[in-house]
Design a protein around this motif. Sequence first.
Motif, mmCIF file in Angstrom:
data_model
loop_
_atom_site.group_PDB
_atom_site.id
_atom_site.type_symbol
_atom_site.label_atom_id
_atom_site.label_comp_id
_atom_site.label_asym_id
_atom_site.label_seq_id
_atom_site.Cartn_x
_atom_site.Cartn_y
_atom_site.Cartn_z
ATOM 1 N N TYR A 92 1.949 -26.963 -43.168
ATOM 2 C CA TYR A 92 2.237 -25.824 -42.308
ATOM 3 C C TYR A 92 2.368 -24.537 -43.114
ATOM 4 O O TYR A 92 1.898 -23.484 -42.695
ATOM 5 C CB TYR A 92 3.500 -26.073 -41.490
ATOM 6 N N ALA A 93 3.012 -24.623 -44.255
ATOM 7 C CA ALA A 93 3.137 -23.446 -45.108
ATOM 8 C C ALA A 93 1.770 -23.001 -45.601
ATOM 9 O O ALA A 93 1.487 -21.800 -45.667
ATOM 10 C CB ALA A 93 4.065 -23.734 -46.284
ATOM 11 N N PHE A 94 0.914 -23.949 -45.935
ATOM 12 C CA PHE A 94 -0.436 -23.608 -46.372
ATOM 13 C C PHE A 94 -1.211 -22.951 -45.239
ATOM 14 O O PHE A 94 -1.927 -21.968 -45.445
ATOM 15 C CB PHE A 94 -1.169 -24.854 -46.864
ATOM 16 N N PHE A 95 -1.068 -23.463 -44.023
ATOM 17 C CA PHE A 95 -1.744 -22.882 -42.869
ATOM 18 C C PHE A 95 -1.282 -21.446 -42.641
ATOM 19 O O PHE A 95 -2.094 -20.555 -42.389
ATOM 20 C CB PHE A 95 -1.480 -23.728 -41.622
ATOM 21 N N ILE A 96 0.011 -21.209 -42.737
ATOM 22 C CA ILE A 96 0.542 -19.861 -42.553
ATOM 23 C C ILE A 96 0.031 -18.936 -43.652
ATOM 24 O O ILE A 96 -0.334 -17.789 -43.397
ATOM 25 C CB ILE A 96 2.077 -19.895 -42.506
ATOM 26 N N PHE A 97 -0.011 -19.443 -44.892
ATOM 27 C CA PHE A 97 -0.520 -18.647 -46.003
ATOM 28 C C PHE A 97 -1.977 -18.255 -45.770
ATOM 29 O O PHE A 97 -2.354 -17.103 -45.954
ATOM 30 C CB PHE A 97 -0.376 -19.430 -47.314
ATOM 31 N N VAL A 98 -2.812 -19.201 -45.355
ATOM 32 C CA VAL A 98 -4.230 -18.916 -45.108
ATOM 33 C C VAL A 98 -4.369 -17.945 -43.938
ATOM 34 O O VAL A 98 -5.192 -17.026 -43.984
ATOM 35 C CB VAL A 98 -5.008 -20.223 -44.845
ATOM 36 N N VAL B 279 -4.874 -10.152 -43.570
ATOM 37 C CA VAL B 279 -4.983 -9.044 -44.519
ATOM 38 C C VAL B 279 -6.434 -8.617 -44.650
ATOM 39 O O VAL B 279 -6.760 -7.425 -44.638
ATOM 40 C CB VAL B 279 -4.392 -9.440 -45.890
ATOM 41 N N LYS B 280 -7.340 -9.585 -44.765
ATOM 42 C CA LYS B 280 -8.760 -9.266 -44.874
ATOM 43 C C LYS B 280 -9.261 -8.556 -43.616
ATOM 44 O O LYS B 280 -10.027 -7.593 -43.695
ATOM 45 C CB LYS B 280 -9.573 -10.530 -45.121
ATOM 46 N N PHE B 281 -8.826 -9.030 -42.451
ATOM 47 C CA PHE B 281 -9.248 -8.421 -41.198
ATOM 48 C C PHE B 281 -8.777 -6.966 -41.115
ATOM 49 O O PHE B 281 -9.553 -6.067 -40.788
ATOM 50 C CB PHE B 281 -8.704 -9.222 -40.016
ATOM 51 N N LEU B 282 -7.493 -6.755 -41.409
ATOM 52 C CA LEU B 282 -6.970 -5.395 -41.358
ATOM 53 C C LEU B 282 -7.652 -4.500 -42.382
ATOM 54 O O LEU B 282 -7.907 -3.332 -42.115
ATOM 55 C CB LEU B 282 -5.463 -5.403 -41.580
ATOM 56 N N HIS B 283 -7.936 -5.039 -43.532
ATOM 57 C CA HIS B 283 -8.585 -4.260 -44.591
ATOM 58 C C HIS B 283 -9.978 -3.806 -44.167
ATOM 59 O O HIS B 283 -10.348 -2.654 -44.328
ATOM 60 C CB HIS B 283 -8.660 -5.089 -45.867
ATOM 61 N N ILE B 284 -10.753 -4.703 -43.584
ATOM 62 C CA ILE B 284 -12.155 -4.403 -43.289
ATOM 63 C C ILE B 284 -12.308 -3.624 -41.984
ATOM 64 O O ILE B 284 -12.962 -2.585 -41.941
ATOM 65 C CB ILE B 284 -12.974 -5.705 -43.234
ATOM 66 N N PHE B 285 -11.704 -4.091 -40.915
ATOM 67 C CA PHE B 285 -12.004 -3.549 -39.591
ATOM 68 C C PHE B 285 -11.084 -2.412 -39.152
ATOM 69 O O PHE B 285 -11.527 -1.467 -38.515
ATOM 70 C CB PHE B 285 -11.966 -4.661 -38.545
ATOM 71 N N ILE B 286 -9.813 -2.505 -39.456
ATOM 72 C CA ILE B 286 -8.881 -1.522 -38.918
ATOM 73 C C ILE B 286 -8.639 -0.371 -39.890
ATOM 74 O O ILE B 286 -8.663 0.793 -39.519
ATOM 75 C CB ILE B 286 -7.551 -2.200 -38.536
ATOM 76 N N GLY C 214 -10.369 0.562 -42.562
ATOM 77 C CA GLY C 214 -11.545 1.211 -43.115
ATOM 78 C C GLY C 214 -11.575 1.217 -44.627
ATOM 79 O O GLY C 214 -12.080 2.132 -45.238
ATOM 80 N N GLY C 215 -11.027 0.211 -45.241
ATOM 81 C CA GLY C 215 -11.090 0.106 -46.690
ATOM 82 C C GLY C 215 -9.775 0.368 -47.391
ATOM 83 O O GLY C 215 -9.629 0.039 -48.551
ATOM 84 N N ASN C 216 -8.810 0.985 -46.731
ATOM 85 C CA ASN C 216 -7.500 1.177 -47.356
ATOM 86 C C ASN C 216 -6.767 -0.158 -47.356
ATOM 87 O O ASN C 216 -6.636 -0.804 -46.331
ATOM 88 C CB ASN C 216 -6.670 2.211 -46.597
ATOM 89 N N TYR C 217 -6.279 -0.555 -48.505
ATOM 90 C CA TYR C 217 -5.706 -1.888 -48.657
ATOM 91 C C TYR C 217 -4.203 -1.871 -48.418
ATOM 92 O O TYR C 217 -3.496 -1.016 -48.928
ATOM 93 C CB TYR C 217 -5.998 -2.416 -50.061
ATOM 94 N N MET C 218 -3.724 -2.831 -47.613
ATOM 95 C CA MET C 218 -2.296 -3.021 -47.398
ATOM 96 C C MET C 218 -1.894 -4.317 -48.084
ATOM 97 O O MET C 218 -2.642 -5.288 -48.075
ATOM 98 C CB MET C 218 -1.969 -3.113 -45.906
ATOM 99 N N THR C 219 -0.699 -4.353 -48.633
ATOM 100 C CA THR C 219 -0.230 -5.567 -49.279
ATOM 101 C C THR C 219 0.181 -6.586 -48.226
ATOM 102 O O THR C 219 0.411 -6.248 -47.058
ATOM 103 C CB THR C 219 0.965 -5.269 -50.196
ATOM 104 N N SER C 220 0.296 -7.833 -48.642
ATOM 105 C CA SER C 220 0.670 -8.884 -47.701
ATOM 106 C C SER C 220 2.103 -8.694 -47.211
ATOM 107 O O SER C 220 2.434 -9.091 -46.096
ATOM 108 C CB SER C 220 0.494 -10.253 -48.342
ATOM 109 N N ILE D 126 4.726 -5.739 -40.504
ATOM 110 C CA ILE D 126 4.109 -5.267 -39.265
ATOM 111 C C ILE D 126 4.025 -6.394 -38.248
ATOM 112 O O ILE D 126 4.344 -6.210 -37.066
ATOM 113 C CB ILE D 126 2.719 -4.670 -39.549
ATOM 114 N N LEU D 127 3.618 -7.584 -38.690
ATOM 115 C CA LEU D 127 3.522 -8.720 -37.776
ATOM 116 C C LEU D 127 4.895 -9.145 -37.263
ATOM 117 O O LEU D 127 5.033 -9.525 -36.094
ATOM 118 C CB LEU D 127 2.815 -9.886 -38.456
ATOM 119 N N THR D 128 5.907 -9.076 -38.111
ATOM 120 C CA THR D 128 7.262 -9.426 -37.685
ATOM 121 C C THR D 128 7.767 -8.452 -36.630
ATOM 122 O O THR D 128 8.335 -8.860 -35.611
ATOM 123 C CB THR D 128 8.211 -9.433 -38.890
#
Length: 83
Positions: free
Chosen positions: A4-10, A16-23, A25-31, A37-39
Amino acid sequence: MNKYAFFIFVLMENMVKFLHIFILGGNYMTSVEICMILTIAAYLVGMLVVGALFTRKNKNSDDFYLGGRKLGPVVTAMSAEAS
């Protein structure tokens, strides 16, 4: 690490990849920022669900402000001291 921890990590890594690419526009946010934000988003959704469920129980403003006059003396005293 359990499955379960591995699933949450993945899942978090893919978010992070989705937010980086689509939302962003290339600005990187840390995990950590993504987790915050998700919390906050999960908390807001949870509060909206609780509000929607308990709105049905209120029939008028007296039910909302006075709890339907069903609170005991201990709860009433604690509420009065808290405010």
